[in-house]
Scaffold this motif. Structure first.
Motif, PDB file in Angstrom:
ATOM      1  N   SER A   1      23.733-120.734 -58.893  1.00 51.99           N
ATOM      2  CA  SER A   1      23.650-121.701 -59.982  1.00 51.99           C
ATOM      3  C   SER A   1      24.509-122.907 -59.631  1.00 51.99           C
ATOM      4  CB  SER A   1      24.106-121.085 -61.314  1.00 51.99           C
ATOM      5  OG  SER A   1      25.456-120.653 -61.230  1.00 51.99           O
ATOM      6  N   SER A   2      24.214-124.027 -60.272  1.00 54.20           N
ATOM      7  CA  SER A   2      24.944-125.260 -60.008  1.00 54.20           C
ATOM      8  C   SER A   2      25.319-125.927 -61.317  1.00 54.20           C
ATOM      9  CB  SER A   2      24.098-126.234 -59.181  1.00 54.20           C
ATOM     10  OG  SER A   2      23.826-125.722 -57.895  1.00 54.20           O
ATOM     11  N   GLN A   3      26.529-126.451 -61.347  1.00 55.32           N
ATOM     12  CA  GLN A   3      26.985-127.258 -62.481  1.00 55.32           C
ATOM     13  C   GLN A   3      27.230-128.669 -61.972  1.00 55.32           C
ATOM     14  OE1 GLN A   3      30.605-125.884 -64.359  1.00 55.32           O
ATOM     15  NE2 GLN A   3      30.946-127.832 -65.381  1.00 55.32           N
ATOM     16  N   ILE A   4      26.518-129.625 -62.518  1.00 54.43           N
ATOM     17  CA  ILE A   4      26.682-131.014 -62.102  1.00 54.43           C
ATOM     18  C   ILE A   4      27.995-131.550 -62.661  1.00 54.43           C
ATOM     19  CG2 ILE A   4      25.706-133.326 -62.096  1.00 54.43           C
ATOM     20  CD1 ILE A   4      24.027-131.331 -60.574  1.00 54.43           C
ATOM     21  N   ILE A   5      28.879-131.959 -61.761  1.00 52.44           N
ATOM     22  CA  ILE A   5      30.156-132.545 -62.171  1.00 52.44           C
ATOM     23  C   ILE A   5      30.034-134.061 -62.289  1.00 52.44           C
ATOM     24  CG2 ILE A   5      32.613-132.732 -61.631  1.00 52.44           C
ATOM     25  CD1 ILE A   5      31.654-129.887 -62.197  1.00 52.44           C
ATOM     26  N   GLU A   6      29.291-134.647 -61.352  1.00 45.92           N
ATOM     27  CA  GLU A   6      29.112-136.102 -61.329  1.00 45.92           C
ATOM     28  C   GLU A   6      27.807-136.415 -60.624  1.00 45.92           C
ATOM     29  OE1 GLU A   6      32.115-139.679 -60.389  1.00 45.92           O
ATOM     30  OE2 GLU A   6      31.548-138.552 -58.603  1.00 45.92           O
ATOM     31  N   SER A   7      27.063-137.392 -61.134  1.00 42.63           N
ATOM     32  CA  SER A   7      25.794-137.777 -60.518  1.00 42.63           C
ATOM     33  C   SER A   7      25.498-139.229 -60.857  1.00 42.63           C
ATOM     34  CB  SER A   7      24.665-136.868 -61.020  1.00 42.63           C
ATOM     35  OG  SER A   7      23.427-137.259 -60.476  1.00 42.63           O
TER      36      SER A   7
ATOM     37  N   LEU B   1      27.552-121.282 -38.647  1.00 39.67           N
ATOM     38  CA  LEU B   1      27.760-122.722 -38.519  1.00 39.67           C
ATOM     39  C   LEU B   1      26.648-123.377 -37.708  1.00 39.67           C
ATOM     40  CD1 LEU B   1      31.602-122.868 -37.892  1.00 39.67           C
ATOM     41  CD2 LEU B   1      30.392-123.705 -39.901  1.00 39.67           C
ATOM     42  N   SER B   2      25.789-122.572 -37.096  1.00 36.05           N
ATOM     43  CA  SER B   2      24.731-123.117 -36.242  1.00 36.05           C
ATOM     44  C   SER B   2      23.389-123.185 -36.959  1.00 36.05           C
ATOM     45  CB  SER B   2      24.587-122.250 -34.977  1.00 36.05           C
ATOM     46  OG  SER B   2      24.293-120.909 -35.318  1.00 36.05           O
ATOM     47  N   SER B   3      23.359-122.805 -38.245  1.00 35.05           N
ATOM     48  CA  SER B   3      22.116-122.832 -39.012  1.00 35.05           C
ATOM     49  C   SER B   3      22.244-123.812 -40.167  1.00 35.05           C
ATOM     50  CB  SER B   3      21.787-121.430 -39.543  1.00 35.05           C
ATOM     51  OG  SER B   3      20.616-121.450 -40.328  1.00 35.05           O
ATOM     52  N   LEU B   4      21.287-124.738 -40.281  1.00 35.16           N
ATOM     53  CA  LEU B   4      21.309-125.746 -41.333  1.00 35.16           C
ATOM     54  C   LEU B   4      20.562-125.194 -42.542  1.00 35.16           C
ATOM     55  CD1 LEU B   4      22.249-128.553 -42.091  1.00 35.16           C
ATOM     56  CD2 LEU B   4      20.184-129.491 -41.057  1.00 35.16           C
ATOM     57  N   THR B   5      21.309-124.524 -43.434  1.00 37.34           N
ATOM     58  CA  THR B   5      20.726-123.861 -44.594  1.00 37.34           C
ATOM     59  C   THR B   5      21.442-124.329 -45.852  1.00 37.34           C
ATOM     60  OG1 THR B   5      20.289-121.896 -43.247  1.00 37.34           O
ATOM     61  CG2 THR B   5      20.135-121.634 -45.628  1.00 37.34           C
ATOM     62  N   SER B   6      20.680-124.582 -46.908  1.00 35.01           N
ATOM     63  CA  SER B   6      21.296-125.011 -48.159  1.00 35.01           C
ATOM     64  C   SER B   6      22.000-123.837 -48.827  1.00 35.01           C
ATOM     65  CB  SER B   6      20.231-125.584 -49.106  1.00 35.01           C
ATOM     66  OG  SER B   6      19.406-124.549 -49.627  1.00 35.01           O
ATOM     67  N   PHE B   7      22.925-124.157 -49.727  1.00 33.15           N
ATOM     68  CA  PHE B   7      23.651-123.121 -50.464  1.00 33.15           C
ATOM     69  C   PHE B   7      22.678-122.222 -51.226  1.00 33.15           C
ATOM     70  CE2 PHE B   7      25.655-121.493 -54.304  1.00 33.15           C
ATOM     71  CZ  PHE B   7      26.878-121.012 -53.856  1.00 33.15           C
ATOM     72  N   THR B   8      21.701-122.836 -51.890  1.00 34.71           N
ATOM     73  CA  THR B   8      20.732-122.072 -52.673  1.00 34.71           C
ATOM     74  C   THR B   8      19.954-121.102 -51.797  1.00 34.71           C
ATOM     75  OG1 THR B   8      20.500-123.921 -54.227  1.00 34.71           O
ATOM     76  CG2 THR B   8      18.774-122.249 -54.256  1.00 34.71           C
ATOM     77  N   GLU B   9      19.466-121.580 -50.653  1.00 33.40           N
ATOM     78  CA  GLU B   9      18.694-120.726 -49.749  1.00 33.40           C
ATOM     79  C   GLU B   9      19.555-119.621 -49.159  1.00 33.40           C
ATOM     80  OE1 GLU B   9      15.580-124.204 -48.204  1.00 33.40           O
ATOM     81  OE2 GLU B   9      17.458-123.803 -47.136  1.00 33.40           O
ATOM     82  N   TYR B  10      20.806-119.953 -48.828  1.00 31.96           N
ATOM     83  CA  TYR B  10      21.693-118.943 -48.255  1.00 31.96           C
ATOM     84  C   TYR B  10      21.961-117.817 -49.239  1.00 31.96           C
ATOM     85  CZ  TYR B  10      25.969-116.805 -46.480  1.00 31.96           C
ATOM     86  OH  TYR B  10      26.908-115.897 -46.058  1.00 31.96           O
ATOM     87  N   MET B  11      22.220-118.157 -50.503  1.00 32.62           N
ATOM     88  CA  MET B  11      22.490-117.132 -51.504  1.00 32.62           C
ATOM     89  C   MET B  11      21.246-116.291 -51.789  1.00 32.62           C
ATOM     90  SD  MET B  11      25.590-117.080 -52.041  1.00 32.62           S
ATOM     91  CE  MET B  11      26.962-118.126 -51.509  1.00 32.62           C
ATOM     92  N   GLN B  12      20.077-116.904 -51.750  1.00 33.77           N
ATOM     93  CA  GLN B  12      18.839-116.146 -51.909  1.00 33.77           C
ATOM     94  C   GLN B  12      18.681-115.126 -50.793  1.00 33.77           C
ATOM     95  OE1 GLN B  12      15.857-119.228 -52.099  1.00 33.77           O
ATOM     96  NE2 GLN B  12      16.009-119.441 -54.335  1.00 33.77           N
ATOM     97  N   GLN B  13      19.030-115.524 -49.577  1.00 27.86           N
ATOM     98  CA  GLN B  13      18.957-114.605 -48.440  1.00 27.86           C
ATOM     99  C   GLN B  13      19.902-113.424 -48.605  1.00 27.86           C
ATOM    100  OE1 GLN B  13      19.827-117.051 -45.036  1.00 27.86           O
ATOM    101  NE2 GLN B  13      17.963-118.290 -45.261  1.00 27.86           N
ATOM    102  N   ARG B  14      21.003-113.647 -49.324  1.00 28.34           N
ATOM    103  CA  ARG B  14      21.992-112.587 -49.533  1.00 28.34           C
ATOM    104  C   ARG B  14      21.715-111.795 -50.815  1.00 28.34           C
ATOM    105  NH1 ARG B  14      22.410-114.102 -45.243  1.00 28.34           N
ATOM    106  NH2 ARG B  14      24.224-114.385 -43.898  1.00 28.34           N
ATOM    107  N   GLY B  15      20.600-112.100 -51.475  1.00 30.48           N
ATOM    108  CA  GLY B  15      20.249-111.375 -52.691  1.00 30.48           C
ATOM    109  C   GLY B  15      21.102-111.731 -53.880  1.00 30.48           C
ATOM    110  N   LYS B  16      21.681-112.934 -53.874  1.00 33.48           N
ATOM    111  CA  LYS B  16      22.537-113.370 -54.975  1.00 33.48           C
ATOM    112  C   LYS B  16      21.842-114.456 -55.794  1.00 33.48           C
ATOM    113  CE  LYS B  16      26.896-112.289 -52.627  1.00 33.48           C
ATOM    114  NZ  LYS B  16      27.271-111.240 -53.591  1.00 33.48           N
ATOM    115  N   THR B  17      22.202-114.525 -57.058  1.00 30.69           N
ATOM    116  CA  THR B  17      21.659-115.545 -57.951  1.00 30.69           C
ATOM    117  C   THR B  17      22.590-116.745 -57.962  1.00 30.69           C
ATOM    118  OG1 THR B  17      20.635-113.847 -59.354  1.00 30.69           O
ATOM    119  CG2 THR B  17      20.908-116.051 -60.297  1.00 30.69           C
TER     120      THR B  17
END
Length: 220
Positions: free
Chosen positions: A80-86, A62-78
């Motif tokens: 993806s994002s599905q746009i629901i509304e934009s 909770l003390s690190s400002l990291t995006s979801f994409t960057e966090y998953m890359q750090q964990r070796g995971k692929t």
């Protein structure tokens, strides 16, 4: 059936389970919903219900400002994002307060279903002033990657965590039973100048995530 299913195995159809257990399909449906809520079964839209493989939860600081994409890359995971509304929308009261914008203006809003290795992990809705994100359609995966180009990435953030029960529509997107408990995190991100530029409300699966913070004694 031997009474045991290996991790990754697909559950038989409801009608077959009802015949095996000699109960109604309504009872089977409720039982499966409870197993989903407990994190033992995963429902995949259009595919069915599967036994979840046991494994450690993801621990996110909770003390690190990291995006979801960057966090998953750090964990070796692929990821993806599905746009629901934009798009650009009239701001909600929460957005006007968090971002310090006029209630009579517009806000850039992007709602995304975030997945890792094909598993739905979180539902995030990010709202920003339109001068910070004039074109929400630019956000396809990482919001922070887009903001980094314009030099408007938050330097710090304040987060508030709440436990809530999922409404049916959000539960369907996360492949969980309606009413399942999740963690809601409201995050307001600020530039170094102190200006708020991001308000993200995220719903995170509590059967997958553990959020961790380090505490230090004052003066230590």
């Amino acid at each position: 059936m031997a009474g045991q299913l290996e991790p990754g195995s697909q559950l038989p159809p409801e009608r077959d389970l009802a015949l095996i257990a000699d109960v109604s399909r309504v009872t089977v449906r409720k039982a499966v919903s409870h197993l989903v809520s407990d994190g033992l079964i995963e429902q995949r839209q259009g595919a069915g219900s599967f036994v979840r493989a046991p494994g450690p939860k993801l621990e996110q600081s909770l003390s690190s400002l990291t995006s979801f994409t960057e966090y998953m890359q750090q964990r070796g995971k692929t990821s993806s994002s599905q746009i629901i509304e934009s798009g650009l929308f009239p701001p909600t009261p929460d957005e006007t307060v968090a971002l310090g914008i006029s209630a009579h203006g517009s806000v850039a809003r992007v709602q995304r279903l975030r997945s890792a290795d094909g598993i739905a992990m979180a539902l995030e809705q990010s709202s920003l002033p339109i001068d910070v994100l004039p074109d929400p359609d630019l956000v396809t995966t990482s919001l922070y990657a887009v903001l980094r180009v314009s030099g408007k990435t938050p330097a710090r953030a304040i987060q508030r965590i709440t436990a809530i029960n999922l409404p049916p529509d959000d539960a369907r997107l996360l492949n969980l039973a309606a009413g399942a408990a999740v963690l809601r995190i409201d995050r307001t991100g600020y530039l170094t100048s102190g200006r708020p530029v991001e308000f993200t409300r995220g719903l995170y699966r509590s059967d997958i995530y553990d959020f961790v913070s380090e505490l230090r004694l004052d003066g230590a």
